[in-house]
Design an enzyme around this catalytic site. Sequence first.
Site, PDB file in Angstrom:
ATOM      1  N   ALA A 113       0.767  -1.152  -0.052  1.00 28.26           N
ATOM      2  CA  ALA A 113      -0.001  -0.027  -0.055  1.00 28.26           C
ATOM      3  C   ALA A 113       0.791   1.241  -0.177  1.00 28.26           C
ATOM      4  O   ALA A 113       2.205   0.933   0.023  1.00 28.26           O
ATOM      5  CB  ALA A 113      -1.044   0.086   1.241  1.00 28.26           C
ATOM      6  N   LYS A 114       0.168   2.312  -0.168  1.00 27.57           N
ATOM      7  CA  LYS A 114       1.153   3.682  -0.053  1.00 27.57           C
ATOM      8  C   LYS A 114       0.122   4.841   0.217  1.00 27.57           C
ATOM      9  O   LYS A 114      -1.038   4.709  -0.309  1.00 27.57           O
ATOM     10  CB  LYS A 114       1.869   3.879  -1.354  1.00 27.57           C
ATOM     11  CG  LYS A 114       3.126   4.867  -1.161  1.00 27.57           C
ATOM     12  CD  LYS A 114       4.096   4.066  -0.364  1.00 27.57           C
ATOM     13  CE  LYS A 114       5.421   5.054  -0.256  1.00 27.57           C
ATOM     14  NZ  LYS A 114       6.658   4.095   0.050  1.00 27.57           N
TER      15      LYS A 114
END
Length: 424
Positions: A113-114
């Site tokens: 994720a980011k």
Amino acid sequence: MGYIEPAPLKDEKNPFEAMMSRFHIASQILGLDDEVYNVLKSPAKQVIVSLPITMDDGSIRVFDGYRVIHSNILGPSKGGIRFDPGVNLDEVKALAAWMTWKCAVVDIPYGGAKGGIQCNPREMSSGEIERLMRAFTLAMIEIFGPDRDIPAPDMGTGPREMAWLMDEFSRTQGMTINSVVTGKPLVLGGSLGRTEATGRGVMVSALAAMEKLRINPYKSTCAVQGFGNVGSFAALLLAERGVKVVAVSDLSGAYFNENGIDIQAAIDFRNGNNGTMDGYSGAEKIEGNDILELEVDVLVPAATEDVINSQNAEKIRAKLIVEGANGPTSAKADTIINDKGIMVAPDILANAGGVTVSYFEWVQNRLGYKWTGERVNRRSDRIMKDAFDNVYKTSQEYDVSMRIAAYIVAIDKVAKTYKFRGGY
Ligand code: NAD
């Protein structure tokens, strides 16, 4: 199958396209079936929020915030939060996918994720940043969680912001939950060894690659672009192992000394100089980007994306590139670098030391226990070395570059796991 022909790059500087072009090549070599290809090419979830924040002068500003979960096939998703004026959805999507591949390459049980907020933290007060971080946490309350999605720092954020995130999340749950975020201050459950972990992994990868190339560290030279967290620790730890670091750079310019730079002295200078190397007198100042074209054995780009691209790749003279930064080499430059016979320890392998020790932080939080720095380093060094050996073996087996080999290792792992888990 629809993905056999590599998509031509529309924009060399679009990190999502750069990621996809490597993903595409590795999928092709692996013979990945259409079903899995389609699952992995698109992020699982993309959340966009508008965050109204009261600024110190009483005005209200609205900030755009993003969280992209690329995959949670291997486990809860993991990835940092970036505060930068240039943050955009394409960049966050690419960084989220890189996290999936990175966790898979080092074999830790996380998806990718980011997050990012379009803001300039250098022009904001501590109070404004705190309100923004807390508002973002609240907006993501259904997303974040120790078993769902675990954020961490990235460019523009650090332990201070992670402490606010952990506190805000814990308030909403009515109890302290420190495993919701990593990269925290030590007193809040941060891990020993986390600060230097990425630079340390870069050092381990560099030494492993030098062994393959039969470069003796004690007779080698190195240049490091970016003298922040990753670059300065990579430089320091390489210098401690005999490598002569002849140049370092940051946004203020590049600094070259053919006799080697005293890295500890340079770090002390930077720390007492508002975090910048501006005015450093232990080396000759040269043009910032020239650092990439120096005749050295090892080049460590540890600043930002696309610095090695089709404009300058031909001029790179290093024998080995160890990518501390995420995406420092554009997809177009890959071919030129390969043709020149330069070995690349790619980002998703070489800078995975950070997420590895983040994983250790999460493990310690869940155990309610603290490991010694010695244990953290020993275990992360082993993970990094094993991952390097695995990617090297794969590159030999498939006769591909280390970068494509790293994607092959990662995609194969995620695809196999997906097959076992199944879908609708
Ligand atoms: P940082 O903010 O601590 O340091 C960045 C450094 O790069 C600074 O010295 C800055 O002046 C310099 N810089 C920026 N743009 C530059 C340019 N165009 N030319 C020369 N120098 C430039 O950031 P960091 O945490 O060290 O991260 C650096 C890179 O490593 C980023 O790509 C980041 O995504 C990646 N990364 C960081 C970690 C981590 O644990 N910190 C983990 C994995 C990957």
